[in-house]
Design a protein around this motif. Structure first.
Motif, PDB file in Angstrom:
ATOM      1  N   LEU A   1      -6.366   3.948  -4.716  1.00 42.23           N
ATOM      2  CA  LEU A   1      -5.710   5.098  -4.086  1.00 42.23           C
ATOM      3  C   LEU A   1      -5.721   6.309  -5.025  1.00 42.23           C
ATOM      4  CD1 LEU A   1      -2.623   3.409  -2.364  1.00 42.23           C
ATOM      5  CD2 LEU A   1      -4.634   4.387  -1.259  1.00 42.23           C
TER       6      LEU A   1
ATOM      7  N   ILE B   1     -10.550   1.529   1.821  1.00 40.84           N
ATOM      8  CA  ILE B   1      -9.985   2.824   1.439  1.00 40.84           C
ATOM      9  C   ILE B   1     -11.106   3.851   1.474  1.00 40.84           C
ATOM     10  CG2 ILE B   1      -8.807   4.120  -0.364  1.00 40.84           C
ATOM     11  CD1 ILE B   1      -7.570   1.495  -1.311  1.00 40.84           C
TER      12      ILE B   1
ATOM     13  N   ILE C   1       0.835  -1.210   0.000  1.00 46.70           N
ATOM     14  CA  ILE C   1       0.000   0.000   0.000  1.00 46.70           C
ATOM     15  C   ILE C   1       0.869   1.259   0.000  1.00 46.70           C
ATOM     16  CG2 ILE C   1      -1.660   1.326   1.383  1.00 46.70           C
ATOM     17  CD1 ILE C   1      -2.837  -1.412   2.256  1.00 46.70           C
TER      18      ILE C   1
ATOM     19  N   LEU D   1      -1.401   9.858   3.826  1.00 45.94           N
ATOM     20  CA  LEU D   1      -1.927   8.495   3.914  1.00 45.94           C
ATOM     21  C   LEU D   1      -2.070   8.125   5.381  1.00 45.94           C
ATOM     22  CD1 LEU D   1      -2.698   5.742   2.661  1.00 45.94           C
ATOM     23  CD2 LEU D   1      -0.266   5.137   2.758  1.00 45.94           C
TER      24      LEU D   1
ATOM     25  N   VAL E   1      -6.724   4.345   4.996  1.00 44.84           N
ATOM     26  CA  VAL E   1      -6.661   2.958   4.547  1.00 44.84           C
ATOM     27  C   VAL E   1      -6.641   2.077   5.783  1.00 44.84           C
ATOM     28  CG1 VAL E   1      -5.404   1.216   3.243  1.00 44.84           C
ATOM     29  CG2 VAL E   1      -5.428   3.590   2.445  1.00 44.84           C
TER      30      VAL E   1
ATOM     31  N   SER F   1       1.210   6.573  -6.921  1.00 43.57           N
ATOM     32  CA  SER F   1       0.093   7.438  -7.315  1.00 43.57           C
ATOM     33  C   SER F   1       0.446   8.909  -7.174  1.00 43.57           C
ATOM     34  CB  SER F   1      -1.139   7.112  -6.473  1.00 43.57           C
ATOM     35  OG  SER F   1      -0.918   7.455  -5.101  1.00 43.57           O
TER      36      SER F   1
ATOM     37  N   TRP G   1       1.027   4.093  -2.885  1.00 46.28           N
ATOM     38  CA  TRP G   1       0.742   5.497  -2.528  1.00 46.28           C
ATOM     39  C   TRP G   1       1.798   6.412  -3.149  1.00 46.28           C
ATOM     40  CZ3 TRP G   1      -2.955   8.490  -0.737  1.00 46.28           C
ATOM     41  CH2 TRP G   1      -2.623   9.768  -0.262  1.00 46.28           C
TER      42      TRP G   1
ATOM     43  N   ARG H   1      -7.455   9.899  -4.204  1.00 45.66           N
ATOM     44  CA  ARG H   1      -6.714  11.170  -4.227  1.00 45.66           C
ATOM     45  C   ARG H   1      -7.392  12.182  -5.139  1.00 45.66           C
ATOM     46  NH1 ARG H   1      -0.353   9.967  -3.365  1.00 45.66           N
ATOM     47  NH2 ARG H   1      -0.374  12.228  -3.088  1.00 45.66           N
TER      48      ARG H   1
END
Length: 614
Positions: A520, A549, A478, A495, A534, A485, A482, A524
């Motif tokens: 994700l 999420i 994850i 996050l 999360v 992204s 993150w 965002r």
């Protein structure tokens, strides 16, 4: 218009009623038709069985036929012959009477001989060759008068006639041929139904075969075929006739249960048919060990009641489905006519109406087998057409699936080619603007184009390239996604990652990377605050590991939430935000391919994407 609509509905019932009236009228006309009495004068009287007929002339009535209905009494006929007219035979019908005794006297009143026949008598010395349909008694040459006594177990319906020897032979030949033909038809129908039931594994055909075999035995015994060859078996034939009459009720109940149970939603049908079978079994015991007359009356009454119930109540219940409704609509009129004949025959056996002679029973059997055959034929025809239509649709679906498979292969190849051809100039553009003042702006645009190209390429590989299984460290996965992204979205969102319970997982790491990355990225883009939550909820005995999420967003109606996973669909809150409409569609397909459960919801401005891993 209203009259025409109602007339259209009741027209089949009117036709059935007219046919039944025609049958009853024909039977009555046959019973009362004028016959050649050959100068024989006859009178009759009803009296208690086992005692001598009364001598009171006021009680005697002229006539050659008696229809006394259901009674325990017997009937005695006095016959007087003219010396100038030869009367070689006396014919007594129906043949299934319990006992018929004829005494012949000369002019002085002296007894010449006595002849006894019937279902309850084992007569070995008399000629029974012509005793089919009727009992034939030979009149002695010196006979001037005769006294005939007849009794029946159930319906006392006796008719006398006086055929010549030639007429007896002709009637016997034609009757034997016609009845043999009907028996052959019934036996063939039963055999074909039995073969069809075994071949197609259809219980309905087996039930029809069993019912027709019992009817075959009934006609064989009611016609007196066996005693005409072996006279000593006459009592056995009489007992068999009554037993088969009761067994017919049982097989009939089974046939109607099998026919209607898959066609109509009748909650009481199984209990009703089971009760009829049990009552028939008890009635069979009653017939053999208690009272034959009472058990036959019960069988006829039970048949009439059941027939009326099926005629009146079955059409009111809704069909199982559209197909069964179509089948019942097609067979309703033949079925109603068939059951009306059953009721008519049962009422006639109880003594109401003209009563069924042997020829009438054969005619009834032939008509009912035609009606039942039509019901089965129409039902089978509709089912066969349905199977043919299903086969055609299956063939069309198969061809369509093959075409779709070819199209998908071509699409995947095209998308891969397109992705490769676009990525090459994108790389060239990155190097070209490397030292330019517009580098930052160009990098953002080129990154977006790269993202779109990756999505398009992923569309062609979503069902083939994501099959693997390995240990997955979800926390690290994850965090990596993150950061990935963040390359697409230059923002300062944070996050908020929490975990609870056991989060060990072995599964498809590559698919999870794409799923988490797209969820994700989606969070965002549409979050209203600076934090993306999360949650990792560990697995237990009942629930699997969950990845949740959440982000704050604008309120979305449920109809839009249901459409978010459709290809190219974008929600009403996507105005001004760049996107392809493919992210959640790819997530849904990857979850389905790996047997993960995806659910989306939006409650009080908090959008949640939940992936339950299995």
């Amino acid at each position: 218009m209203e009259f025409n609509r109602y007339y259209t509905k009741i027209k089949p019932l009117l036709v059935i009623f007219m046919l039944l009236c025609l049958i009853v009228a024909a039977q009555e006309l046959t019973q009362k038709k004028t016959m050649d009495t050959r100068g024989v004068k006859a009178s009759w009287v009803l009296h208690d069985a086992g005692i001598k007929a009364p001598d009171d002339a006021l009680l005697w009535q002229p006539g050659h036929r008696v229809a006394a209905g259901t009674t325990k009494q017997s009937v005695t006929f006095k016959l007087s012959f003219q010396s100038s007219i030869d009367v070689p035979h006396i014919s007594v019908s129906p043949v299934y009477l319990e006992r018929v005794a004829v005494e012949f006297f000369d002019q002085n009143g002296q007894l010449i001989n006595q002849q006894i026949k019937g279902g309850g008598v084992a007569a070995k010395t008399l000629d029974h060759h012509y005793d089919i349909d009727r009992l034939i008694f030979d009149v002695p040459n010196a006979a001037a008068t005769a006294q005939l006594n007849a009794k029946a177990i159930q319906n006392l319906n006796v008719r006398l006639s006086y055929p010549s020897t030639e007429q007896v032979a002709i009637q016997h030949t034609w009757g034997l041929a016609l009845k043999g033909a009907v028996l052959t038809i019934i036996l063939l129908a039963a055999g074909l139904a039995l073969v069809a039931g075994v071949w197609f594994k259809q219980v309905l055909f087996l039930a029809f075969a069993a019912h027709q075999l019992v009817w075959f035995l009934l006609l064989l015994s009611v016609s007196y075929f066996i005693p005409s060859i072996w006279p000593h078996l006459s009592p056995l034939n009489g007992r068999l006739l009554g037993a088969v009459v009761i067994i017919v009720v049982t097989t009939g109940a089974g046939f109607h249960w099998v026919l209607l149970r898959n066609m109509k939603t009748i909650p009481w049908l199984s209990g009703f048919c089971l009760a009829v079978v049990l009552l028939s079994f008890i009635n069979l015991v009653l017939y053999f060990f208690v009272d034959q007359r009472l058990s036959l009356i019960i069988a006829a009454g039970l048949t009439a009641i059941c027939g009326v119930i099926l005629i009146v109540f079955v059409p009111w219940y809704r069909p199982k489905d559209h197909l069964q409704g179509l089948i019942f609509k097609k067979i309703q009129n033949p079925y109603t006519f068939f059951m009306s004949l059953v009721v008519l025959a049962a009422v006639s056996r109880l003594g109401f109406g003209p009563g069924l002679q042997t020829n009438g029973i054969y005619f009834y059997s032939l008509v009912t087998i035609i009606m039942m055959g039509q019901v089965l034929w129409m039902r089978t025809l509709i089912l066969q057409r349905r199977q043919q239509n299903m086969a055609k649709k299956a063939a069309i679906v198969h061809l369509t699936n093959e075409k779709l498979a070819r199209d998908l292969v071509e699409q995947s190849a095209f998308l891969s080619m397109l992705s490769h051809e676009i990525k090459t100039p994108l790389t060239t553009l990155r190097f070209t603007v490397g030292g330019s003042d517009l580098r930052n702006k160009m990098d953002a645009q080129l990154t977006h184009i790269q993202h779109v190209v990756d999505k398009v390429e992923l569309m062609g590989r979503v069902g083939t390239d994501f099959v693997s299984s390995e240990e997955v460290f979800l926390t690290e996965l994850i965090q990596d996604q993150w950061r990935a992204s963040a390359l697409l979205h230059d923002d300062e969102r944070l996050l908020d990652l929490t975990s609870n319970g056991c989060i060990d997982f072995v599964g498809n790491k590559l698919a999870l990377e794409v799923i988490v990355h797209d969820l994700l990225t989606n969070a965002r883009k549409y979050a209203n605050n600076s934090s993306i939550k999360v949650k990792l909820v560990g697995s237990d005995k009942t629930n699997g590991l969950c990845v949740i999420i959440e982000n704050e967003t604008d309120e979305l109606p449920q109809s839009n939430i249901d459409e978010l996973t459709d290809k190219y669909f974008r929600g009403p809150n996507s105005k001004g935000i760049r996107g392809t409409g493919l992210g959640l569609w790819i997530v849904k397909n990857l979850c389905g391919a790996n047997k993960y459960a995806l659910s989306l919801k939006c409650i009080e401005g908090v959008f949640s994407a939940i992936v339950r891993l299995k």
